[in-house]
Design a protein around this motif. Structure first.
Motif, PDB file in Angstrom:
ATOM      1  N   GLU A  77       0.824  -1.210   0.000  1.00  4.95           N
ATOM      2  CA  GLU A  77       0.000   0.000   0.000  1.00  4.95           C
ATOM      3  C   GLU A  77       0.855   1.256   0.000  1.00  4.95           C
ATOM      4  O   GLU A  77       0.572   2.211  -0.715  1.00  4.95           O
ATOM      5  CB  GLU A  77      -0.961   0.005   1.195  1.00  4.95           C
ATOM      6  N   ALA A  78       1.920   1.274   0.818  1.00  4.05           N
ATOM      7  CA  ALA A  78       2.809   2.439   0.884  1.00  4.05           C
ATOM      8  C   ALA A  78       3.499   2.666  -0.457  1.00  4.05           C
ATOM      9  O   ALA A  78       3.559   3.801  -0.954  1.00  4.05           O
ATOM     10  CB  ALA A  78       3.842   2.256   1.998  1.00  4.05           C
TER      11      ALA A  78
ATOM     12  N   HIS B 281       2.534   1.563  -3.448  1.00  2.00           N
ATOM     13  CA  HIS B 281       1.511   1.861  -4.453  1.00  2.00           C
ATOM     14  C   HIS B 281       1.097   3.334  -4.357  1.00  2.00           C
ATOM     15  O   HIS B 281       1.041   4.042  -5.358  1.00  2.00           O
ATOM     16  CB  HIS B 281       0.307   0.935  -4.243  1.00  2.00           C
ATOM     17  N   ALA B 282       0.850   3.805  -3.132  1.00  2.00           N
ATOM     18  CA  ALA B 282       0.407   5.186  -2.921  1.00  2.00           C
ATOM     19  C   ALA B 282       1.488   6.194  -3.297  1.00  2.00           C
ATOM     20  O   ALA B 282       1.182   7.274  -3.824  1.00  2.00           O
ATOM     21  CB  ALA B 282      -0.015   5.377  -1.460  1.00  2.00           C
ATOM     22  N   SER B 283       2.750   5.846  -3.067  1.00  2.00           N
ATOM     23  CA  SER B 283       3.845   6.785  -3.332  1.00  2.00           C
ATOM     24  C   SER B 283       4.388   6.690  -4.756  1.00  2.00           C
ATOM     25  O   SER B 283       5.244   7.485  -5.140  1.00  2.00           O
ATOM     26  CB  SER B 283       4.986   6.536  -2.345  1.00  2.00           C
TER      27      SER B 283
END
Length: 192
Positions: free
Chosen positions: A60-61, A63-65
């Motif tokens: 998630e980290a 993917h988001a960044s």
């Protein structure tokens, strides 16, 4: 030296994508013209899928960044490719990856040259292979195959391999195609 091609190996679950990729890696992996990229997946490693495991929080980290070259969700799992493949492509090396068909538009927007190889098999072969994995019930497999038949993907495949014969035959087709692609790339960079 020109950019390498991002070679997306796509097709339904059970088509034998990882098997054919492993065959090609054994034949071409030492040549230096190809990188067989390992996906990161939010699922523990298993005998049926060649990948590195990543935990949900890290996925998630990243993917988001935008830390990954590509990242997507499919079948309730997170999938990602390391950012290092961008440099690999820029160096002229071809990158081969098992990719979700739904991510092809994103791959085409991110990489200069995308080559699509579709691996498929007749429904009864897919069903038998999925059943052999032991992860789904027969009813779930039949439901998956019904959904699969209803899906429409804009593949524009450069090569389609029906993987219902011995790996030496179908894998040989893949190896020949990849070797020709690499030779074509060498010829292009050698031209005045």
């Amino acid at each position: 030296m020109g950019s390498g091609a991002f070679i997306a190996i796509v097709g339904p679950s059970g088509a034998g994508k990882d098997t054919l990729i492993a065959h090609a890696r054994a034949a071409l992996g030492e040549e230096g013209r190809f990188l067989f990229a390992r996906r990161m997946v939010t699922r523990p490693a298993n005998a049926f899928e060649d990948h590195d495991t990543i935990d949900e929080e890290s996925f998630e980290a990243g993917h988001a960044s935008g830390r990954f070259a590509l990242s997507w969700r499919a079948h309730g799992l997170g999938y990602a490719l390391p950012s290092s493949i961008v440099e690999t492509l820029a160096s002229g090396t071809h990158v081969i990856c098992n990719l979700s068909r739904a991510v092809l538009p994103l791959a085409r927007s991110r990489f200069g040259r995308v080559v699509v190889i579709e691996i498929t098999a007749p429904p009864e072969v897919l069903a038998a292979r999925l059943e052999g994995r032991g992860r789904e019930s027969r009813a779930s497999i039949e439901e998956r195959l019904t959904r699969e038949a209803a899906k429409s993907f804009e593949l524009r495949a450069d090569l389609v391999i029906v993987n219902d014969r011995p790996v030496a035959e179908t894998g040989g087709r893949l190896v020949a195609f990849l070797a020709a692609l690499a030779t074509e790339s060498v010829s292009e960079t050698a031209s005045p």
